[in-house]
Design a protein around this motif. Structure first.
Motif, PDB file in Angstrom:
ATOM      1  N   GLN A 274       0.783  -0.992   0.026  1.00 38.98           N
ATOM      2  CA  GLN A 274      -0.359   0.296   0.215  1.00 38.98           C
ATOM      3  C   GLN A 274       0.739   1.759  -0.063  1.00 38.98           C
ATOM      4  N   LYS A 275       0.239   1.914  -0.308  1.00 39.67           N
ATOM      5  CA  LYS A 275       0.632   3.680  -1.012  1.00 39.67           C
ATOM      6  C   LYS A 275       0.151   4.607  -0.506  1.00 39.67           C
ATOM      7  N   LEU A 276       0.099   5.458   0.979  1.00 39.00           N
ATOM      8  CA  LEU A 276      -0.690   6.027   1.503  1.00 39.00           C
ATOM      9  C   LEU A 276      -0.256   7.354   1.231  1.00 39.00           C
ATOM     10  N   GLU A 277      -0.936   8.513   0.951  1.00 36.68           N
ATOM     11  CA  GLU A 277      -1.106   9.197  -0.119  1.00 36.68           C
ATOM     12  C   GLU A 277      -1.465  10.597   0.793  1.00 36.68           C
ATOM     13  N   GLY A 278      -1.230  11.537   0.734  1.00 28.42           N
ATOM     14  CA  GLY A 278      -1.403  12.548   1.115  1.00 28.42           C
ATOM     15  C   GLY A 278      -1.059  14.199   2.520  1.00 28.42           C
ATOM     16  N   HIS A 279       0.560  13.820   2.259  1.00 29.93           N
ATOM     17  CA  HIS A 279       1.116  14.602   2.493  1.00 29.93           C
ATOM     18  C   HIS A 279       1.683  15.797   1.880  1.00 29.93           C
ATOM     19  N   THR A 280       1.730  16.402   2.223  1.00 28.30           N
ATOM     20  CA  THR A 280       1.943  17.996   1.083  1.00 28.30           C
ATOM     21  C   THR A 280       3.681  18.365   1.200  1.00 28.30           C
TER      22      THR A 280
END
Length: 312
Positions: A274-280
């Motif tokens: 899995q790859k968790l996305e959301g940080h900028t």
């Protein structure tokens, strides 16, 4: 705030909460050993302690005069030690936010710190190229190891506390005798790429090593052999700190941040799950709860947040 996930055996992690308590880049996040608390360190010179249950701030540790790069919890979850660019380490009583000891001796920025399991010793590494072992009770260095020829990026004990592993920008990863400070062996000595992180596995048999060529490797340190390779993330510039996790189905995971602003999860065999996305901004640090399926992650200057991820 999304996550992309290849077909996998684990239930996916989802974003639970964004914590925006720091005013500058967050450099490190770690859970307490009992899992009831977690803490973040920041270039804003402070550390913040949160409740895992309520995900709210419970104390603010203020006292360093420059940015804080790393933190470590004592085994009983009572104390935190912090490593700072102000060349000191500080030991804090967590519940009262009181600094109870300042450790002085490093001659340049202190970059990393870890307690041993018994929490009677600390090991630190810094930009003075040394690894130092400290007696927690006295606050004095018991070993000053001229370990590397460039800044030390990581230093930590194995589970039994008899070995220390260190990594450095000089491209080497070395193992030391914790009792004597003597060199035991060199796992890696390649000059380029720099070793940005090294850590013993929970059982002490392996060492997880990150290098600034987008690679994570699991080493059998007794045999001196690389066993597994983990790829897909981006890591060329920063000392990103990966870690180990156990999911609900008891499959062990490797978790790491990335310069592409994501968090990556692999199984031990090297398959990305899995790859968790959301940080900028770059995700510099990740930590996994010791008993439940929760991950925390920290973002650098353009992000400044701690994000909490849980399995759904």
């Amino acid at each position: 705030m999304s996550s992309t996930q290849p077909p996998a055996a684990i239930r996916p992690y989802r974003l639970r909460k964004i914590l925006s308590n720091h005013t500058l880049a967050v450099s490190c996040v770690k859970f307490s050993n009992d899992g009831s608390l977690f803490a973040s360190a920041s270039l804003d010179q402070t550390l913040i302690v949160y409740s895992t249950q309520t995900l709210t701030q419970i104390s603010h540790l203020i006292g360093h005069s420059e940015g804080v790069s790393d933190l470590s919890w004592s085994s009983d979850s009572t104390y935190i030690c912090s490593a700072s660019d102000d060349r000191t380490l500080r030991i804090w009583l967590v519940r009262t936010a009181e600094c109870v000891k300042i450790l002085r001796g490093h001659t340049d920025r202190v970059f990393c710190v870890n307690f041993n399991t018994q929490s009677n010793l600390l090991v630190s590494g810094g930009f003075d190229d040394t690894v130092r072992v400290w007696d927690v009770k006295t606050g004095k260095a018991v070993h000053v190891i001229r370990a590397h020829t460039m800044p030390v990026t990581s230093a930590s004990f194995n589970r039994d506390g008899n070995l220390i592993v260190s990594g450095s920008h000089d491209g080497s990863c070395k193992v030391w005798d914790a009792d004597t400070g003597a060199w035991v062996k060199t796992l890696i000595d390649v000059t380029v790429p720099a070793v940005s992180f090294a850590k013993f596995s929970p059982n002490g048999k392996f060492v997880l090593v990150a290098t600034l060529d987008d690679n994570l490797k699991l080493w059998n340190h007794a045999a001196g052999k690389s066993m597994r390779l983990y790829t897909g993330h981006t890591n060329r510039v920063y000392c990103i700190t990966p870690t180990f996790s156990v999911s609900s189905d008891s499959e062990k995971l490797i978790v790491s941040g990335s310069e592409d602003k994501c968090v990556y999860l692999w199984n031990l065999q090297g398959k990305m799950l899995q790859k968790l996305e959301g940080h900028t901004d770059t995700v510099i640090s990740v930590a996994c709860h010791p008993t439940v399926n929760m991950i925390i992650s920290a973002g650098l200057e353009k992000d400044k947040t701690v994000r909490v991820w849980v399995q759904q």
